[in-house]
Design a protein around this motif. Structure first.
Motif, PDB file in Angstrom:
ATOM      1  N   ASP A 107       0.847  -1.203   0.000  1.00 49.27           N
ATOM      2  CA  ASP A 107       0.000   0.000   0.000  1.00 49.27           C
ATOM      3  C   ASP A 107       0.879   1.248   0.000  1.00 49.27           C
ATOM      4  O   ASP A 107       1.863   1.308   0.733  1.00 49.27           O
ATOM      5  CB  ASP A 107      -0.853   0.048   1.269  1.00 49.27           C
ATOM      6  CG  ASP A 107      -2.071  -0.832   1.197  1.00 49.27           C
ATOM      7  OD1 ASP A 107      -2.548  -1.105   0.074  1.00 49.27           O
ATOM      8  OD2 ASP A 107      -2.544  -1.269   2.264  1.00 49.27           O
ATOM      9  N   ASP A 122       1.814 -12.175   1.009  1.00 54.32           N
ATOM     10  CA  ASP A 122       0.526 -12.852   0.918  1.00 54.32           C
ATOM     11  C   ASP A 122       0.708 -14.146   0.115  1.00 54.32           C
ATOM     12  O   ASP A 122       1.817 -14.467  -0.341  1.00 54.32           O
ATOM     13  CB  ASP A 122      -0.567 -11.917   0.372  1.00 54.32           C
ATOM     14  CG  ASP A 122      -0.509 -11.690  -1.134  1.00 54.32           C
ATOM     15  OD1 ASP A 122       0.405 -12.240  -1.806  1.00 54.32           O
ATOM     16  OD2 ASP A 122      -1.370 -10.956  -1.646  1.00 54.32           O
ATOM     17  N   HIS A 132      -4.507  -2.724   4.604  1.00 51.97           N
ATOM     18  CA  HIS A 132      -5.573  -3.710   4.379  1.00 51.97           C
ATOM     19  C   HIS A 132      -5.458  -4.948   5.244  1.00 51.97           C
ATOM     20  O   HIS A 132      -6.455  -5.645   5.451  1.00 51.97           O
ATOM     21  CB  HIS A 132      -5.580  -4.143   2.907  1.00 51.97           C
ATOM     22  CG  HIS A 132      -6.058  -3.080   1.985  1.00 51.97           C
ATOM     23  ND1 HIS A 132      -5.232  -2.087   1.499  1.00 51.97           N
ATOM     24  CD2 HIS A 132      -7.291  -2.823   1.485  1.00 51.97           C
ATOM     25  CE1 HIS A 132      -5.937  -1.276   0.728  1.00 51.97           C
ATOM     26  NE2 HIS A 132      -7.185  -1.696   0.707  1.00 51.97           N
ATOM     27  N   LYS A 203      -3.680  -1.284   9.518  1.00 53.80           N
ATOM     28  CA  LYS A 203      -5.008  -1.910   9.578  1.00 53.80           C
ATOM     29  C   LYS A 203      -5.313  -2.430  10.987  1.00 53.80           C
ATOM     30  O   LYS A 203      -6.437  -2.289  11.487  1.00 53.80           O
ATOM     31  CB  LYS A 203      -5.104  -3.050   8.567  1.00 53.80           C
ATOM     32  CG  LYS A 203      -6.474  -3.710   8.495  1.00 53.80           C
ATOM     33  CD  LYS A 203      -7.523  -2.775   7.927  1.00 53.80           C
ATOM     34  CE  LYS A 203      -8.871  -3.469   7.769  1.00 53.80           C
ATOM     35  NZ  LYS A 203      -9.882  -2.540   7.218  1.00 53.80           N
ATOM     36  N   THR A 238      -4.931 -13.509   0.129  1.00 54.35           N
ATOM     37  CA  THR A 238      -4.312 -12.386  -0.566  1.00 54.35           C
ATOM     38  C   THR A 238      -4.556 -11.111   0.226  1.00 54.35           C
ATOM     39  O   THR A 238      -5.335 -11.097   1.181  1.00 54.35           O
ATOM     40  CB  THR A 238      -4.935 -12.213  -1.956  1.00 54.35           C
ATOM     41  OG1 THR A 238      -6.315 -11.861  -1.761  1.00 54.35           O
ATOM     42  CG2 THR A 238      -4.848 -13.498  -2.766  1.00 54.35           C
ATOM     43  N   ASN A 239      -3.917 -10.046  -0.217  1.00 53.19           N
ATOM     44  CA  ASN A 239      -4.134  -8.755   0.449  1.00 53.19           C
ATOM     45  C   ASN A 239      -5.617  -8.373   0.461  1.00 53.19           C
ATOM     46  O   ASN A 239      -6.055  -7.630   1.318  1.00 53.19           O
ATOM     47  CB  ASN A 239      -3.309  -7.669  -0.233  1.00 53.19           C
ATOM     48  CG  ASN A 239      -1.856  -7.715   0.232  1.00 53.19           C
ATOM     49  OD1 ASN A 239      -1.585  -7.922   1.410  1.00 53.19           O
ATOM     50  ND2 ASN A 239      -0.917  -7.550  -0.687  1.00 53.19           N
ATOM     51  N   ALA A 240      -6.386  -8.914  -0.504  1.00 54.39           N
ATOM     52  CA  ALA A 240      -7.812  -8.582  -0.567  1.00 54.39           C
ATOM     53  C   ALA A 240      -8.629  -9.318   0.487  1.00 54.39           C
ATOM     54  O   ALA A 240      -9.669  -8.829   0.915  1.00 54.39           O
ATOM     55  CB  ALA A 240      -8.360  -8.895  -1.958  1.00 54.39           C
ATOM     56  N   ASN A 241      -8.182 -10.512   0.901  1.00 54.62           N
ATOM     57  CA  ASN A 241      -9.036 -11.259   1.842  1.00 54.62           C
ATOM     58  C   ASN A 241      -8.322 -11.750   3.106  1.00 54.62           C
ATOM     59  O   ASN A 241      -8.936 -12.431   3.928  1.00 54.62           O
ATOM     60  CB  ASN A 241      -9.730 -12.433   1.132  1.00 54.62           C
ATOM     61  CG  ASN A 241      -8.742 -13.450   0.572  1.00 54.62           C
ATOM     62  OD1 ASN A 241      -7.581 -13.477   0.965  1.00 54.62           O
ATOM     63  ND2 ASN A 241      -9.204 -14.279  -0.345  1.00 54.62           N
ATOM     64  N   ASN A 243      -7.516 -10.070   5.708  1.00 55.78           N
ATOM     65  CA  ASN A 243      -8.191  -9.510   6.883  1.00 55.78           C
ATOM     66  C   ASN A 243      -9.424 -10.345   7.225  1.00 55.78           C
ATOM     67  O   ASN A 243      -9.591 -10.780   8.365  1.00 55.78           O
ATOM     68  CB  ASN A 243      -8.572  -8.048   6.639  1.00 55.78           C
ATOM     69  CG  ASN A 243      -9.355  -7.481   7.825  1.00 55.78           C
ATOM     70  OD1 ASN A 243      -9.046  -7.773   8.967  1.00 55.78           O
ATOM     71  ND2 ASN A 243     -10.386  -6.695   7.544  1.00 55.78           N
TER      72      ASN A 243
END
Ligand code: GCU
Length: 396
Positions: A107, A122, A132, A203, A238-241, A243
């Motif tokens: 980021d 990730d 994130h 985050k 991944t960085n998208a999921n 969290n």
């Protein structure tokens, strides 16, 4: 590696939406392990633990006897050498310190010290995204260059990248992963030090309501990080999921740790049969004088070689099943027993000691069953006979 920064917490920073935290204020009583009716197909419901209950247990178990490090760690924000790591349950390690803000990774961040990479990546090999992914930071080596390390060094404790941790702060709990490391001690230009504990990503700060700026954010104390070792607690994604994947483990982690600290260790999912529905060899009794059993009590076979409890179970179809025995052995010696099914021995199963007679543990063996009624015999191999047997659970 975390960036070099002046670590000054700023009060009154903008409030951050907290949608994925679990409030600790909704505490309710710990539910004891519940059994299904004997032979019921329903899996016994696991007890649920609140964050407040688990944090209280973590604090209670953070004793000198459970301290892992022999030399103190450094609080990343205050620089005080007063942070210790405690083994609060088997394979679970906890410390309380500051939260300095790590804004490194994929980021973008306006912090002039922002670095593009993180130690761990990730599942696609990308640097973690500090805005994130809630991640925590540990020392990247043993500062003292000694084995075992006088400090808590993750490699000595079954931990690797993306290892799950619960993070508690100010009435909230979140899931997080091991994402970045503190610079090695040979970096003399920096006040970063591998003995430091107390840094986490943007985050993580946002989720816990801590000012999250890499230059002015953070908090000096009160953040408790509880790390779960072993490969089954490594979080993929991944960085998208990542969290979401970490938050999805929070209740499981609370329940696992809560049960371990209480010594209740509930039976696994499956079809549960109570030992008290069985029959005992001469001298045995069905008792209820120790706490934590399921159903109405437990089997206390006689203290004699070969003393047994027979537990009737039913199987829908013939085939192999895993039998998990929930038992207690409050002595200082294990109580191995021979496991037989319908009169045929399937060998010896060890029943290691538990902390006391109110503490329960599970051991498993895989055996063939026939369709319909079967009899499981647990027969003690030594003069002290069997452990106390609470139940047997059948799972595929
Ligand atoms: C104690 C304990 C019993 C147990 C027994 C044993 O008496 O209270 O529950 O069965 O020891 O050694 O087997």
């Amino acid at each position: 590696m975390p960036s070099i920064r002046k670590r000054v917490a700023v009060a009154g920073a903008a409030a951050v939406a907290l949608t994925t935290t679990i409030a600790m204020t909704t505490a309710h009583a710990v539910t004891p392990p519940r059994a299904g009716a004997a032979g019921s197909a329903a899996a016994p419901a696991d007890p649920t633990y609140t964050a407040a209950e688990v944090l209280a247990g973590v604090k209670k178990n953070s004793t000198a006897a459970n301290q892992v490090n022999t030399k103190p760690h450094i609080n990343t924000m205050t620089r005080a050498m007063n942070v210790n790591v405690y083994q609060v349950a088997s394979g679970v390690y906890a410390y309380t310190s500051s939260m300095a803000i790590d804004d490194d990774g994929s980021d973008p961040d306006p912090d002039p010290d922002h670095q593009g990479d993180t130690t761990w990546h990730d599942s696609n090999g990308k640097a973690l995204a500090a805005h994130h992914v809630p991640f925590y930071v540990l020392g990247d080596d043993c500062w003292d260059r000694k084995t075992p390390c006088p400090h808590f060094f993750y490699k000595e404790h079954g931990m690797s990248g993306r290892q799950f941790a619960l993070m508690f702060y100010n009435g909230k709990v979140i899931g997080s992963i091991f994402g970045d490391t503190q610079t090695a001690n040979n970096q003399t230009t920096s006040d970063n030090d591998s003995r430091e504990l107390g840094e986490a990503s943007v985050k993580a700060a946002q989720l816990l309501g801590i000012p999250s700026s890499g230059t002015t954010g953070g908090v000096d104390n009160g953040v408790t990080v509880v790390m779960f070792s072993g490969p089954s607690w490594v979080v993929n994604g991944t960085n998208a999921n990542l969290n979401a994947n970490a938050q999805a483990l929070v209740q499981k982690a609370l329940d696992t740790l809560g049960a371990a600290m209480a010594g209740t260790n509930p039976p696994p999912s499956g079809t549960l049969f109570e030992a008290e529905s069985g029959t005992l060899s001469a001298g045995g009794t069905f008792d209820s004088n120790h706490t934590g059993f399921t159903g109405t009590g437990f089997a206390n076979p006689a203290n004699a070689v070969g003393a047994y409890v027979d537990i009737p179970v039913t199987a829908d179809t013939a085939g192999t099943r895993t039998l998990t025995f929930r038992y207690s052995d409050g002595t200082t010696a294990a109580r191995p027993a021979t496991i037989s099914v319908n009169g045929t021995s399937h060998g010896t199963l060890n029943f290691p000691t538990t902390a006391n007679w109110d503490t329960w543990a599970n051991v498993s063996i895989t055996v063939p069953l026939k369709a319909g009624a079967n009899t499981i015999r647990i027969a003690g191999n030594s003069a002290v006979g069997d452990a106390n047997i609470d139940s047997v659970t059948l799972s595929p």
